[in-house]
Write a protein that holds these residues in place. Structure first.
Motif, PDB file in Angstrom:
ATOM      1  N   SER A   1     -12.747 -10.672  -2.596  1.00  0.00           N
ATOM      2  CA  SER A   1     -11.797 -10.382  -3.664  1.00  0.00           C
ATOM      3  C   SER A   1     -12.123  -9.082  -4.378  1.00  0.00           C
ATOM      4  CB  SER A   1     -11.800 -11.513  -4.690  1.00  0.00           C
ATOM      5  OG  SER A   1     -10.999 -11.164  -5.807  1.00  0.00           O
ATOM      6  N   PRO A   2     -11.097  -8.280  -4.691  1.00  0.00           N
ATOM      7  CA  PRO A   2     -11.322  -7.057  -5.459  1.00  0.00           C
ATOM      8  C   PRO A   2     -11.969  -7.303  -6.825  1.00  0.00           C
ATOM      9  CG  PRO A   2      -9.176  -6.977  -4.438  1.00  0.00           C
ATOM     10  CD  PRO A   2      -9.711  -8.363  -4.221  1.00  0.00           C
ATOM     11  N   LYS A   3     -11.902  -8.522  -7.338  1.00  0.00           N
ATOM     12  CA  LYS A   3     -12.561  -8.807  -8.624  1.00  0.00           C
ATOM     13  C   LYS A   3     -14.073  -8.643  -8.510  1.00  0.00           C
ATOM     14  CE  LYS A   3     -13.131 -13.832  -8.277  1.00  0.00           C
ATOM     15  NZ  LYS A   3     -14.549 -13.975  -8.552  1.00  0.00           N
ATOM     16  N   ASP A   4     -14.611  -8.723  -7.292  1.00  0.00           N
ATOM     17  CA  ASP A   4     -16.045  -8.599  -7.053  1.00  0.00           C
ATOM     18  C   ASP A   4     -16.447  -7.236  -6.492  1.00  0.00           C
ATOM     19  OD1 ASP A   4     -16.595 -11.305  -7.804  1.00  0.00           O
ATOM     20  OD2 ASP A   4     -15.800 -11.939  -5.859  1.00  0.00           O
ATOM     21  N   TRP A   5     -15.480  -6.360  -6.307  1.00  0.00           N
ATOM     22  CA  TRP A   5     -15.773  -5.046  -5.759  1.00  0.00           C
ATOM     23  C   TRP A   5     -16.231  -4.120  -6.872  1.00  0.00           C
ATOM     24  CZ3 TRP A   5     -10.892  -4.141  -2.199  1.00  0.00           C
ATOM     25  CH2 TRP A   5     -10.824  -5.181  -1.263  1.00  0.00           C
ATOM     26  N   TYR A   6     -16.608  -2.909  -6.494  1.00  0.00           N
ATOM     27  CA  TYR A   6     -17.065  -1.912  -7.457  1.00  0.00           C
ATOM     28  C   TYR A   6     -15.919  -0.983  -7.850  1.00  0.00           C
ATOM     29  CZ  TYR A   6     -21.509  -3.259  -5.313  1.00  0.00           C
ATOM     30  OH  TYR A   6     -22.577  -3.955  -4.815  1.00  0.00           O
ATOM     31  N   VAL A   7     -15.941  -0.530  -9.097  1.00  0.00           N
ATOM     32  CA  VAL A   7     -15.037   0.524  -9.553  1.00  0.00           C
ATOM     33  C   VAL A   7     -15.929   1.613 -10.120  1.00  0.00           C
ATOM     34  CG1 VAL A   7     -13.154   1.148 -11.101  1.00  0.00           C
ATOM     35  CG2 VAL A   7     -13.177  -1.118 -10.026  1.00  0.00           C
ATOM     36  N   ALA A   8     -15.795   2.835  -9.573  1.00  0.00           N
ATOM     37  CA  ALA A   8     -16.720   3.914  -9.927  1.00  0.00           C
ATOM     38  C   ALA A   8     -15.989   5.158 -10.408  1.00  0.00           C
ATOM     39  CB  ALA A   8     -17.575   4.275  -8.709  1.00  0.00           C
ATOM     40  N   MET A   9     -16.659   5.851 -11.317  1.00  0.00           N
ATOM     41  CA  MET A   9     -16.188   7.146 -11.820  1.00  0.00           C
ATOM     42  C   MET A   9     -17.401   7.926 -12.302  1.00  0.00           C
ATOM     43  SD  MET A   9     -14.587   5.972 -15.522  1.00  0.00           S
ATOM     44  CE  MET A   9     -13.832   4.476 -14.936  1.00  0.00           C
TER      45      MET A   9
ATOM     46  N   GLY B   1      -8.013  -0.212   5.742  1.00  0.00           N
ATOM     47  CA  GLY B   1      -7.736   0.437   4.462  1.00  0.00           C
ATOM     48  C   GLY B   1      -6.478  -0.103   3.808  1.00  0.00           C
ATOM     49  N   ARG B   2      -5.414  -0.267   4.595  1.00  0.00           N
ATOM     50  CA  ARG B   2      -4.159  -0.826   4.055  1.00  0.00           C
ATOM     51  C   ARG B   2      -4.374  -2.230   3.522  1.00  0.00           C
ATOM     52  NH1 ARG B   2      -1.922   1.546   8.533  1.00  0.00           N
ATOM     53  NH2 ARG B   2      -1.938  -0.438   9.639  1.00  0.00           N
ATOM     54  N   THR B   3      -5.141  -3.023   4.247  1.00  0.00           N
ATOM     55  CA  THR B   3      -5.419  -4.394   3.811  1.00  0.00           C
ATOM     56  C   THR B   3      -6.144  -4.383   2.469  1.00  0.00           C
ATOM     57  OG1 THR B   3      -5.487  -5.235   6.067  1.00  0.00           O
ATOM     58  CG2 THR B   3      -6.642  -6.528   4.398  1.00  0.00           C
ATOM     59  N   ALA B   4      -7.149  -3.530   2.333  1.00  0.00           N
ATOM     60  CA  ALA B   4      -7.887  -3.440   1.066  1.00  0.00           C
ATOM     61  C   ALA B   4      -6.984  -2.965  -0.062  1.00  0.00           C
ATOM     62  CB  ALA B   4      -9.088  -2.518   1.222  1.00  0.00           C
ATOM     63  N   GLU B   5      -6.135  -1.983   0.209  1.00  0.00           N
ATOM     64  CA  GLU B   5      -5.197  -1.500  -0.808  1.00  0.00           C
ATOM     65  C   GLU B   5      -4.262  -2.625  -1.249  1.00  0.00           C
ATOM     66  OE1 GLU B   5      -3.306   1.843   1.067  1.00  0.00           O
ATOM     67  OE2 GLU B   5      -5.207   2.945   1.190  1.00  0.00           O
ATOM     68  N   ASN B   6      -3.742  -3.367  -0.290  1.00  0.00           N
ATOM     69  CA  ASN B   6      -2.853  -4.495  -0.627  1.00  0.00           C
ATOM     70  C   ASN B   6      -3.592  -5.547  -1.455  1.00  0.00           C
ATOM     71  OD1 ASN B   6      -0.499  -3.530   0.582  1.00  0.00           O
ATOM     72  ND2 ASN B   6      -1.066  -4.362   2.576  1.00  0.00           N
ATOM     73  N   GLN B   7      -4.856  -5.780  -1.135  1.00  0.00           N
ATOM     74  CA  GLN B   7      -5.640  -6.742  -1.910  1.00  0.00           C
ATOM     75  C   GLN B   7      -5.792  -6.285  -3.355  1.00  0.00           C
ATOM     76  OE1 GLN B   7      -8.862  -6.858   1.214  1.00  0.00           O
ATOM     77  NE2 GLN B   7      -9.027  -8.967   0.443  1.00  0.00           N
ATOM     78  N   VAL B   8      -6.030  -4.995  -3.562  1.00  0.00           N
ATOM     79  CA  VAL B   8      -6.164  -4.475  -4.925  1.00  0.00           C
ATOM     80  C   VAL B   8      -4.833  -4.607  -5.665  1.00  0.00           C
ATOM     81  CG1 VAL B   8      -6.599  -2.401  -6.317  1.00  0.00           C
ATOM     82  CG2 VAL B   8      -8.120  -2.972  -4.405  1.00  0.00           C
ATOM     83  N   VAL B   9      -3.730  -4.272  -5.002  1.00  0.00           N
ATOM     84  CA  VAL B   9      -2.411  -4.423  -5.629  1.00  0.00           C
ATOM     85  C   VAL B   9      -2.163  -5.878  -6.009  1.00  0.00           C
ATOM     86  CG1 VAL B   9       0.090  -4.326  -5.205  1.00  0.00           C
ATOM     87  CG2 VAL B   9      -1.354  -2.383  -4.589  1.00  0.00           C
ATOM     88  N   GLU B  10      -2.443  -6.792  -5.102  1.00  0.00           N
ATOM     89  CA  GLU B  10      -2.247  -8.221  -5.389  1.00  0.00           C
ATOM     90  C   GLU B  10      -3.125  -8.680  -6.551  1.00  0.00           C
ATOM     91  OE1 GLU B  10      -2.942 -10.251  -1.683  1.00  0.00           O
ATOM     92  OE2 GLU B  10      -1.273  -9.188  -0.717  1.00  0.00           O
ATOM     93  N   TYR B  11      -4.359  -8.211  -6.597  1.00  0.00           N
ATOM     94  CA  TYR B  11      -5.265  -8.594  -7.678  1.00  0.00           C
ATOM     95  C   TYR B  11      -4.757  -8.064  -9.014  1.00  0.00           C
ATOM     96  CZ  TYR B  11      -9.333  -8.966 -10.655  1.00  0.00           C
ATOM     97  OH  TYR B  11     -10.167  -9.239 -11.709  1.00  0.00           O
ATOM     98  N   LEU B  12      -4.398  -6.784  -9.055  1.00  0.00           N
ATOM     99  CA  LEU B  12      -3.894  -6.206 -10.299  1.00  0.00           C
ATOM    100  C   LEU B  12      -2.618  -6.907 -10.757  1.00  0.00           C
ATOM    101  CD1 LEU B  12      -4.572  -2.429  -9.580  1.00  0.00           C
ATOM    102  CD2 LEU B  12      -5.630  -3.805 -11.383  1.00  0.00           C
ATOM    103  N   THR B  13      -1.738  -7.215  -9.809  1.00  0.00           N
ATOM    104  CA  THR B  13      -0.501  -7.921 -10.140  1.00  0.00           C
ATOM    105  C   THR B  13      -0.818  -9.293 -10.734  1.00  0.00           C
ATOM    106  OG1 THR B  13       0.699  -6.740  -8.406  1.00  0.00           O
ATOM    107  CG2 THR B  13       1.674  -8.797  -9.198  1.00  0.00           C
ATOM    108  N   SER B  14      -1.791  -9.984 -10.159  1.00  0.00           N
ATOM    109  CA  SER B  14      -2.161 -11.310 -10.663  1.00  0.00           C
ATOM    110  C   SER B  14      -2.760 -11.241 -12.066  1.00  0.00           C
ATOM    111  CB  SER B  14      -3.149 -11.999  -9.716  1.00  0.00           C
ATOM    112  OG  SER B  14      -4.458 -11.457  -9.855  1.00  0.00           O
TER     113      SER B  14
END
Length: 115
Positions: A93-101, A13-26
């Motif tokens: 990469s989080p760019k290929d993941w899903y975002v849901a609401m 979970g921490r790894t995935a969270e860090n990946q999302v942070v890195e992606y958003l930062t980029s």
């Protein structure tokens, strides 16, 4: 679940969270950061984008209803709009993941762009 499995799941979970942070930062969102766990008053996994609460999920199976409900609960705690950012199997990469609401959250999201 034994403690070794629990530690492994938390690390995943921490790894995935860090990946999302890195992606958003980029992508130019330089103020984003992982939040610390807060128990029942949890406010999501990622903070730093105005009014947005991000709950990151990296689990073998996707339980969309549960993930969106958790994002909504955490958004209520934080006073924002909640989304679940869900790791997609086979995609690094989080760019290929899903975002849901849910639909109500989507309307809040659309209305936030009107400000």
């Amino acid at each position: 679940m034994d403690s070794a499995q629990s530690r492994a799941n938390k690390a995943k979970g921490r790894t995935a969270e860090n990946q999302v942070v890195e992606y958003l930062t980029s992508r130019g969102y330089t103020g984003v950061e992982r939040r610390r766990l807060a128990g029942v008053n949890d406010k999501g996994d990622i903070a730093g984008i105005r009014d947005l609460v991000i709950e990151v999920k990296a689990q073998r199976s996707i339980n969309l209803a549960s993930f969106v409900d958790e994002a909504n609960t955490e958004a209520a705690n934080a006073g924002g709009i909640g989304v679940a950012w869900i790791k997609r199997r086979g995609k690094g990469s989080p760019k290929d993941w899903y975002v849901a609401m849910d639909g109500e959250t989507f309307i809040k999201f659309l209305n936030s762009w009107q400000r």
